[in-house]
Design a protein around this motif. Structure first.
Motif, PDB file in Angstrom:
ATOM      1  N   UNK A 296       0.284  -1.699   0.095  1.00 22.16           N
ATOM      2  CA  UNK A 296      -0.170  -0.299  -0.198  1.00 22.16           C
ATOM      3  C   UNK A 296       1.032   1.077  -0.008  1.00 22.16           C
ATOM      4  N   UNK A 297       0.471   1.846  -1.067  1.00 23.30           N
ATOM      5  CA  UNK A 297       1.000   3.631  -0.484  1.00 23.30           C
ATOM      6  C   UNK A 297       0.955   4.435   0.462  1.00 23.30           C
ATOM      7  N   UNK A 298       2.206   4.664   1.216  1.00 20.56           N
ATOM      8  CA  UNK A 298       1.374   5.457   2.506  1.00 20.56           C
ATOM      9  C   UNK A 298       2.358   6.975   2.455  1.00 20.56           C
ATOM     10  N   UNK A 299       0.933   8.190   2.725  1.00 22.84           N
ATOM     11  CA  UNK A 299       1.147   9.108   2.232  1.00 22.84           C
ATOM     12  C   UNK A 299       0.856   9.978   4.162  1.00 22.84           C
TER      13      UNK A 299
ATOM     14  N   UNK B 163       6.195   4.045   0.655  1.00 17.33           N
ATOM     15  CA  UNK B 163       6.140   5.722   1.963  1.00 17.33           C
ATOM     16  C   UNK B 163       6.204   6.488   1.122  1.00 17.33           C
ATOM     17  N   UNK B 164       5.685   7.134   0.451  1.00 17.23           N
ATOM     18  CA  UNK B 164       5.520   8.334  -0.473  1.00 17.23           C
ATOM     19  C   UNK B 164       5.300   9.272  -0.262  1.00 17.23           C
ATOM     20  N   UNK B 165       5.279  10.580  -0.694  1.00 12.69           N
ATOM     21  CA  UNK B 165       4.693  12.123   0.008  1.00 12.69           C
ATOM     22  C   UNK B 165       4.459  13.026  -0.971  1.00 12.69           C
ATOM     23  N   UNK B 166       3.431  14.414  -0.284  1.00 15.82           N
ATOM     24  CA  UNK B 166       3.395  15.387  -0.942  1.00 15.82           C
ATOM     25  C   UNK B 166       2.864  16.451  -0.960  1.00 15.82           C
ATOM     26  N   UNK B 167       2.537  17.859  -1.228  1.00 13.78           N
ATOM     27  CA  UNK B 167       2.404  18.963  -0.261  1.00 13.78           C
ATOM     28  C   UNK B 167       3.025  19.847   0.132  1.00 13.78           C
TER      29      UNK B 167
ATOM     30  N   UNK C 123       3.379  16.943  -6.120  1.00 10.31           N
ATOM     31  CA  UNK C 123       3.283  15.712  -6.322  1.00 10.31           C
ATOM     32  C   UNK C 123       4.489  15.311  -7.373  1.00 10.31           C
ATOM     33  N   UNK C 124       4.953  14.209  -6.875  1.00  8.01           N
ATOM     34  CA  UNK C 124       6.715  13.953  -7.445  1.00  8.01           C
ATOM     35  C   UNK C 124       6.381  12.633  -7.963  1.00  8.01           C
ATOM     36  N   UNK C 125       6.739  12.683  -9.056  1.00  8.13           N
ATOM     37  CA  UNK C 125       7.033  11.794  -9.723  1.00  8.13           C
ATOM     38  C   UNK C 125       6.969  10.436  -9.038  1.00  8.13           C
ATOM     39  N   UNK C 126       7.675  10.487  -7.925  1.00 10.62           N
ATOM     40  CA  UNK C 126       7.570   8.525  -7.411  1.00 10.62           C
ATOM     41  C   UNK C 126       6.633   8.052  -6.601  1.00 10.62           C
ATOM     42  N   UNK C 127       6.084   8.851  -6.090  1.00  8.58           N
ATOM     43  CA  UNK C 127       4.246   8.898  -5.818  1.00  8.58           C
ATOM     44  C   UNK C 127       3.420   8.526  -6.807  1.00  8.58           C
ATOM     45  N   UNK C 128       3.941   9.686  -7.999  1.00 10.82           N
ATOM     46  CA  UNK C 128       2.341   8.765  -9.277  1.00 10.82           C
ATOM     47  C   UNK C 128       3.263   7.764  -9.223  1.00 10.82           C
ATOM     48  N   UNK C 129       4.280   7.408  -9.170  1.00  5.17           N
ATOM     49  CA  UNK C 129       4.249   6.324  -9.940  1.00  5.17           C
ATOM     50  C   UNK C 129       4.188   4.492  -8.768  1.00  5.17           C
ATOM     51  N   UNK C 130       3.743   5.155  -7.769  1.00  2.20           N
ATOM     52  CA  UNK C 130       3.809   4.208  -6.436  1.00  2.20           C
ATOM     53  C   UNK C 130       2.794   3.848  -6.614  1.00  2.20           C
TER      54      UNK C 130
ATOM     55  N   UNK D 190      -9.152  14.349 -10.230  1.00  2.87           N
ATOM     56  CA  UNK D 190      -9.216  13.455 -11.837  1.00  2.87           C
ATOM     57  C   UNK D 190      -8.065  13.390 -12.500  1.00  2.87           C
ATOM     58  N   UNK D 191      -6.985  13.087 -11.718  1.00  2.00           N
ATOM     59  CA  UNK D 191      -5.544  12.750 -12.351  1.00  2.00           C
ATOM     60  C   UNK D 191      -6.149  10.901 -11.935  1.00  2.00           C
ATOM     61  N   UNK D 192      -6.689  10.394 -11.524  1.00  2.00           N
ATOM     62  CA  UNK D 192      -6.450   8.756 -11.367  1.00  2.00           C
ATOM     63  C   UNK D 192      -8.477   8.827 -11.719  1.00  2.00           C
ATOM     64  N   UNK D 193      -8.984   9.485 -11.689  1.00  2.00           N
ATOM     65  CA  UNK D 193     -10.445   9.347 -11.816  1.00  2.00           C
ATOM     66  C   UNK D 193     -11.045   8.450 -10.470  1.00  2.00           C
ATOM     67  N   UNK D 194     -10.656   9.429  -9.657  1.00  2.00           N
ATOM     68  CA  UNK D 194     -11.380   8.480  -7.853  1.00  2.00           C
ATOM     69  C   UNK D 194     -12.547   9.198  -7.909  1.00  2.00           C
TER      70      UNK D 194
END
Length: 332
Positions: free
Chosen positions: A4-7, A35-39, A50-57, A86-90
């Motif tokens: 699981x990606x953890x932010x 673990x990835x982060x954003x903001x 929104x880092x590219x590593x988060x999007x990839x995760x 919007x990026x992932x159509x959630x």
């Protein structure tokens, strides 16, 4: 094991995230965290919200747990939460609201789930500014496809959980096109679920009914702006944003999140309440079919909430964030 990606987010995010991780570890939940982060945190360190590593995760794991994230204010940045949705159509924002023994509320027997369309409506970003006339226009984009997806998600949830009624909140009496489309689609989809009653309520009446008799509602579905307002109203019925879960769910991905803010005024003090993030994590476990683990943690949480002395200060106790987590762990 499910990855699981953890932010963690920022503000109190890292503290409440550590509490949830401790509870999951004690309960032997078969989940590993990436673990990835954003903001604000990543913007300050690497210049990216929104880092590219988060999007990839996220693209790899398809499931994430997210703490509160701060979008820098006054710098023209679009909300990180909105961008991810919007990026992932959630398209489904799912917010349960249930009264809990030990949590102060004016109401009893509230047990409803709100489905908020998450990607369009007045949050579609379709705004125009006329400098000459000093006029700002915002377009509420309602599509048949978007309406069908969120309304069907609400009915499917009702069917799966044995709910008897779906309430459609709208403003079709004034919004003759956008509101009417949403209501029309609801009527069409309801025919596929004859065992479930569909009712519709104009949004202003809906607000009044929620504060007068909230126990009458089961599953509620509505458009983006109305859902944003109603979801916080519903949280207020059962104790506030600090005790309710939230999820953003699409066809191929789900991000579960604490819906409260990052509370920078108490960050680092070890007094934040992790209940909202923990309840979101419990929703996540149900989503990935770890139901036994979800139910076990939920029972331990509710047993702890029932005794305010074992809780954090906002719930009437004196426990620190990690002491509260340890009290839950002791009841596993």
């Amino acid at each position: 094991m499910t990855q699981v990606t953890l932010i963690p987010g920022d503000g109190i995010g890292p503290e409440i995230t550590e509490a949830v991780k401790a509870i999951f570890a004690a309960a032997n939940v078969p989940v590993t965290w990436e673990e990835e982060n954003a903001g604000q945190t990543t913007f300050d360190s690497i210049g990216e919200l929104i880092p590219a590593t988060l999007i990839a995760s996220l693209e790899k794991n398809k499931v994430a747990l997210k703490g509160p994230i701060t979008t820098p204010v006054g710098k023209g940045f679009k909300s990180i939460n909105v961008q991810l949705r919007q990026m992932f159509d959630l398209y489904s924002n799912v917010r349960p609201a249930k009264t809990t023994k030990g949590v102060n509320s004016r109401y009893e027997n509230v047990n409803l789930v709100l489905f908020r369309e998450n990607t369009e409506g007045l949050y579609a970003g379709l705004e125009m500014w006329d400098e000459r006339l000093q006029i700002s226009d915002s377009i509420a984009r309602i599509t048949r496809t978007g309406s069908e997806k969120i309304i069907r998600a609400a009915f499917e949830y009702a069917k799966k959980h044995g709910c008897k009624k779906v309430t459609v909140a709208h403003k079709a009496n004034i919004l003759k096109s956008a509101g009417a489309l949403f209501l029309k689609v609801a009527g069409e989809i309801a025919k596929d679920y004859p065992e479930i009653q569909m009712e519709d309520k104009i949004i202003d009446n809906m607000c009044m009914q929620l504060v007068m008799k909230p126990e009458q509602f089961d599953v509620v579905v509505t458009t983006n702006l109305f859902g944003d307002i109603l979801s916080d109203l519903c949280a207020g019925l059962v104790g506030g944003l600090g005790v309710v879960a939230g999820a953003n769910i699409g066809d191929n991905m789900a991000i579960f999140e604490a819906v409260h803010g990052s509370a920078p005024d108490i960050a680092g003090k070890g007094i934040a309440n992790p209940t909202a993030l923990l309840r979101s994590a419990i929703m996540m476990l149900h989503h990935i079919d770890l139901k036994d683990e979800a139910n076990r943690i939920e029972k331990a949480l509710e047993a702890t909430l029932a005794n305010s002395a074992e809780c954090t200060g906002d719930l009437g106790g004196k426990a620190s964030t990690m002491e509260f987590a340890q009290n839950i762990i002791a009841k596993l």
